[in-house]
Design a protein around this motif. Structure first.
Motif, PDB file in Angstrom:
ATOM      1  N   LEU A  53       0.820  -1.212   0.000  1.00  0.00           N
ATOM      2  CA  LEU A  53       0.000   0.000   0.000  1.00  0.00           C
ATOM      3  C   LEU A  53       0.853   1.260   0.000  1.00  0.00           C
ATOM      4  N   PHE A  54       2.080   1.134  -0.479  1.00  0.00           N
ATOM      5  CA  PHE A  54       3.055   2.226  -0.401  1.00  0.00           C
ATOM      6  C   PHE A  54       2.515   3.519  -1.018  1.00  0.00           C
ATOM      7  N   GLN A  55       1.769   3.387  -2.105  1.00  0.00           N
ATOM      8  CA  GLN A  55       1.340   4.587  -2.830  1.00  0.00           C
ATOM      9  C   GLN A  55       0.376   5.446  -2.017  1.00  0.00           C
ATOM     10  N   PHE A  56      -0.190   4.895  -0.959  1.00  0.00           N
ATOM     11  CA  PHE A  56      -1.159   5.643  -0.175  1.00  0.00           C
ATOM     12  C   PHE A  56      -0.526   6.392   1.000  1.00  0.00           C
ATOM     13  N   TYR A  57       0.780   6.217   1.178  1.00  0.00           N
ATOM     14  CA  TYR A  57       1.458   6.861   2.293  1.00  0.00           C
ATOM     15  C   TYR A  57       2.133   8.167   1.868  1.00  0.00           C
TER      16      TYR A  57
ATOM     17  N   LEU B 158       7.119   6.735   6.817  1.00  0.00           N
ATOM     18  CA  LEU B 158       5.872   6.589   6.075  1.00  0.00           C
ATOM     19  C   LEU B 158       4.741   7.016   6.996  1.00  0.00           C
ATOM     20  N   LYS B 159       3.768   7.711   6.463  1.00  0.00           N
ATOM     21  CA  LYS B 159       2.685   8.206   7.310  1.00  0.00           C
ATOM     22  C   LYS B 159       1.358   8.154   6.577  1.00  0.00           C
ATOM     23  N   SER B 160       0.358   7.592   7.266  1.00  0.00           N
ATOM     24  CA  SER B 160      -1.022   7.741   6.845  1.00  0.00           C
ATOM     25  C   SER B 160      -1.783   8.049   8.126  1.00  0.00           C
ATOM     26  N   SER B 161      -2.670   7.171   8.543  1.00  0.00           N
ATOM     27  CA  SER B 161      -3.291   7.341   9.857  1.00  0.00           C
ATOM     28  C   SER B 161      -2.344   6.888  10.955  1.00  0.00           C
ATOM     29  N   VAL B 162      -1.338   6.129  10.599  1.00  0.00           N
ATOM     30  CA  VAL B 162      -0.262   5.732  11.506  1.00  0.00           C
ATOM     31  C   VAL B 162       1.046   6.097  10.825  1.00  0.00           C
ATOM     32  N   GLU B 163       2.137   6.007  11.565  1.00  0.00           N
ATOM     33  CA  GLU B 163       3.427   6.303  10.956  1.00  0.00           C
ATOM     34  C   GLU B 163       4.428   5.212  11.300  1.00  0.00           C
TER      35      GLU B 163
END
Length: 113
Positions: free
Chosen positions: A28-32, A96-101
């Motif tokens: 899911l790298f592209q979403f971070y 890497l960061k989304s809702s978590v990092e």
């Protein structure tokens, strides 16, 4: 948990170049959002460069010398560092960061003659 593995650090002379890489074990790298930070002993961790979903940002001290890029197919983020200065010496961390990092373990970059 997303393992991050940094590489490409080491010793460079002032004015030289290094290219850091950070490989992420995720499909899911592209979403971070992705970024590079650095830290010296006794100092806090500072942003060097990042790519978010809406912008690319650089610390003023590295703008024009460093370039951050990403390859989503390879789940890799790069930091091309040119015109290196002794003050660029630090441990560099990938994030890497989304809702978590998630953070890499860090890699040493030393700029010295």
């Amino acid at each position: 948990q997303v393992p991050l593995v940094e590489s490409g650090g080491g010793l460079a002379q002032p004015g030289g170049s290094l290219n850091l890489s950070c490989v992420a074990s995720t499909g899911l790298f592209q979403f971070y959002d992705v970024g590079w930070y650095r830290q010296n002993p006794g100092h806090g961790r500072e942003l060097v460069a990042e790519i978010t979903l809406i912008s690319t940002n650089y610390a003023p001290s590295v703008k024009g010398r460093f370039t951050i890029s990403r390859d989503n197919a390879q789940a890799t983020v790069f930091l091309q560092m040119n015109s290196l200065k002794p003050e660029d010496t630090a441990v560099y961390y990938c994030r890497l960061k989304s809702s978590v990092e998630y953070w890499g373990k860090g890699i040493q970059v030393t700029v010295s003659s």
